[in-house]
Design an enzyme around this catalytic site. Structure first.
Site, short mmCIF file in Angstrom:
data_model
loop_
_atom_site.label_atom_id
_atom_site.label_comp_id
_atom_site.label_asym_id
_atom_site.label_seq_id
_atom_site.Cartn_x
_atom_site.Cartn_y
_atom_site.Cartn_z
N THR A 87 0.84 -1.19 0.00
CA THR A 87 0.00 0.00 0.00
C THR A 87 0.89 1.25 0.00
O THR A 87 0.40 2.35 -0.20
CB THR A 87 -0.87 0.03 1.27
N ARG A 132 -13.34 -4.63 -2.92
CA ARG A 132 -13.57 -5.35 -1.67
C ARG A 132 -14.70 -4.70 -0.87
O ARG A 132 -15.55 -5.40 -0.31
CB ARG A 132 -12.31 -5.42 -0.80
P1 ADP Z 1 -5.84 -6.48 -2.42
O1 ADP Z 1 -4.90 -7.66 -2.49
O2 ADP Z 1 -5.43 -5.37 -3.34
O3 ADP Z 1 -6.10 -6.00 -1.03
P2 ADP Z 1 -7.81 -8.43 -3.32
O4 ADP Z 1 -7.14 -8.98 -4.53
O5 ADP Z 1 -7.80 -9.28 -2.10
O6 ADP Z 1 -7.27 -6.97 -2.99
O7 ADP Z 1 -9.32 -8.10 -3.75
C1 ADP Z 1 -10.32 -7.86 -2.79
C2 ADP Z 1 -11.64 -8.48 -3.21
O8 ADP Z 1 -12.16 -7.82 -4.34
C3 ADP Z 1 -11.54 -9.95 -3.59
O9 ADP Z 1 -12.69 -10.60 -3.09
C4 ADP Z 1 -11.56 -9.96 -5.10
O10 ADP Z 1 -12.20 -11.10 -5.57
C5 ADP Z 1 -12.34 -8.71 -5.43
N1 ADP Z 1 -11.81 -8.02 -6.61
C6 ADP Z 1 -10.74 -7.21 -6.63
N2 ADP Z 1 -10.52 -6.72 -7.85
C7 ADP Z 1 -11.49 -7.22 -8.63
C8 ADP Z 1 -11.80 -7.05 -10.02
N3 ADP Z 1 -11.08 -6.26 -10.80
N4 ADP Z 1 -12.84 -7.73 -10.51
C9 ADP Z 1 -13.58 -8.51 -9.71
N5 ADP Z 1 -13.35 -8.70 -8.39
C10 ADP Z 1 -12.32 -8.05 -7.85
#
Ligand code: ADP
Length: 356
Positions: free
Chosen positions: A162, A221
């Site tokens: 982040t 999310r």
């Molecule tokens: P980060 O690692 O950046 O904190 P995540 O990859 O864990 O975020 O994503 C958070 C949630 O949002 C997950 O449940 C994921 O499936 C969903 N998500 C994130 N980006 C997308 C996207 N572009 N399309 C569909 N679902 C997404």
């Protein structure tokens, strides 16, 4: 009144709660938004496949919940190899990382979340692992201690952070690909929600999807988490009214948002307290984030990583070299929000005038 604080919505400890249930996109073409990043990754994957090489090391940066972990998993799936995941704070000693690296198979992805929080001695192991695909392991103790070099198979390190600015330059320099994820457009969040509603079989119309997307802080999310909670409210409501099932529409969504204490921009009490603390205690700033965190008795990371990026995106908070400043828009928003609920408005109007 509020049953859900900001913290519960952007809950740090709780990344793998039910918003993930079975719907994490598994391929690049299921991933919504972030078009440039998707296109770039598609090219890099194809090139690596044609050269029969592991994908270069990748650093994803951007606010929480935007899809960094999801992309890392997609890349691993596309390479058809294993996926190993760990959060940097859990790698306390060099040996913890050495063990993970030693277990890597050819083309595996090692995903290190919050990579800016790696302890320095652990980070140093990564340098040779990333660059030369070797790690030095020390065996024995005292006079008889010796260093053994272990060769690693081709693998891909995917780091997520982040705060890209908090990474050391030797580490940053070792990532061949650096990609910054940005907040989503509301129309993209509608698509994320539509897909989730279909997979979870939630009955929601377009006005309901729109209402959630508008309050989702431009973050998938948060959008998914809100959809789950509103689904809870709708289920209970339908049960109480002895309806077979309700279609979630704008009115139903807004009723739930009011119960959860979420305003029309997706802000919660904690966001308003954040803005109000800068206004009241520091005349609109500039003020250091630590001081604000102390006033709110809130964790600095929650404020900096989870609340502030969206408030900056809204233009309510400005980051300046001397600290955080509440913008005119920020003053206006808390004035509007607090008008009925407290006697602050005169004071705030004064501050706003002083700021001009
Ligand atoms: P980060 O690692 O950046 O904190 P995540 O990859 O864990 O975020 O994503 C958070 C949630 O949002 C997950 O449940 C994921 O499936 C969903 N998500 C994130 N980006 C997308 C996207 N572009 N399309 C569909 N679902 C997404």
């Amino acid at each position: 009144m509020s049953t859900m604080t900001g913290k519960e919505i952007y809950d740090i400890q709780n990344k793998n709660s039910d918003e993930d249930a079975g719907i994490r996109p598994k391929a690049l073409n299921e991933f919504i938004g972030q078009k440039t990043i998707r296109e770039n990754l598609g090219v890099f994957l194809t090139a690596a496949r044609l050269r029969k090489e592991a994908l270069d090391h990748i650093l994803f940066s951007g606010p929480p919940g935007l899809g960094k972990t999801t992309l890392a998993r997609i890349l691993s799936g596309a390479q058809g190899a294993g996926f190993h995941q760990i959060a940097a704070p859990n790698l306390r000693r060099p040996g913890d990382l050495a063990r993970m690296l030693a277990a890597m198979q050819e083309m595996d992805v090692l995903f290190i979340d919050e990579i800016h929080r790696l302890p320095a001695p652990v980070e140093e192991i990564l340098y040779t692992a990333m660059e030369d695909k070797v790690i030095d392991i020390s065996v024995g103790e005292g006079m008889s201690a010796a260093s053994v070099q272990l060769k690693l198979p081709p693998f891909t390190l995917v780091g997520a952070t982040t705060r890209p600015g908090a990474l050391s330059s030797p580490l940053t320099d070792r990532f061949g690909i650096k990609l910054r994820l940005d907040f989503y457009e509301e129309t993209e969040l509608v698509q994320v929600l539509q897909r989730a509603a279909r997979l979870w079989q939630i009955d929601i119309d377009s006005s309901g999807l729109q209402a959630i997307a508008a309050r989702a802080r431009r973050t998938p999310r948060v959008a998914l988490r809100l959809l789950r909670r509103i689904w809870d409210f709708a289920t209970v409501y339908a049960h109480e009214k002895k309806l077979k099932m309700v279609t979630i529409d704008e009115a139903e969504a807004i009723r739930s948002f009011e119960l959860m204490g979420i305003d029309s921009l997706g802000l919660t009490n904690l966001d308003l307290q954040f803005l109000d603390a800068i206004a009241r205690h520091y005349s609109g700033g500039p003020v250091g984030l630590k001081a604000v965190a102390a006033i709110l008795a809130e964790d600095l990371v929650t404020l900096e990583d989870y609340l502030e990026p969206y408030l900056v995106r809204l233009g309510f908070i400005l980051r300046t070299p001397r600290g955080r400043v509440l913008s005119r828009e920020g003053f206006k928003h808390i004035n509007a929000e607090m008008k009925n609920s407290s006697g602050l408005e005169n004071h705030l109007f004064e501050q706003e005038n002083n700021n001009e």
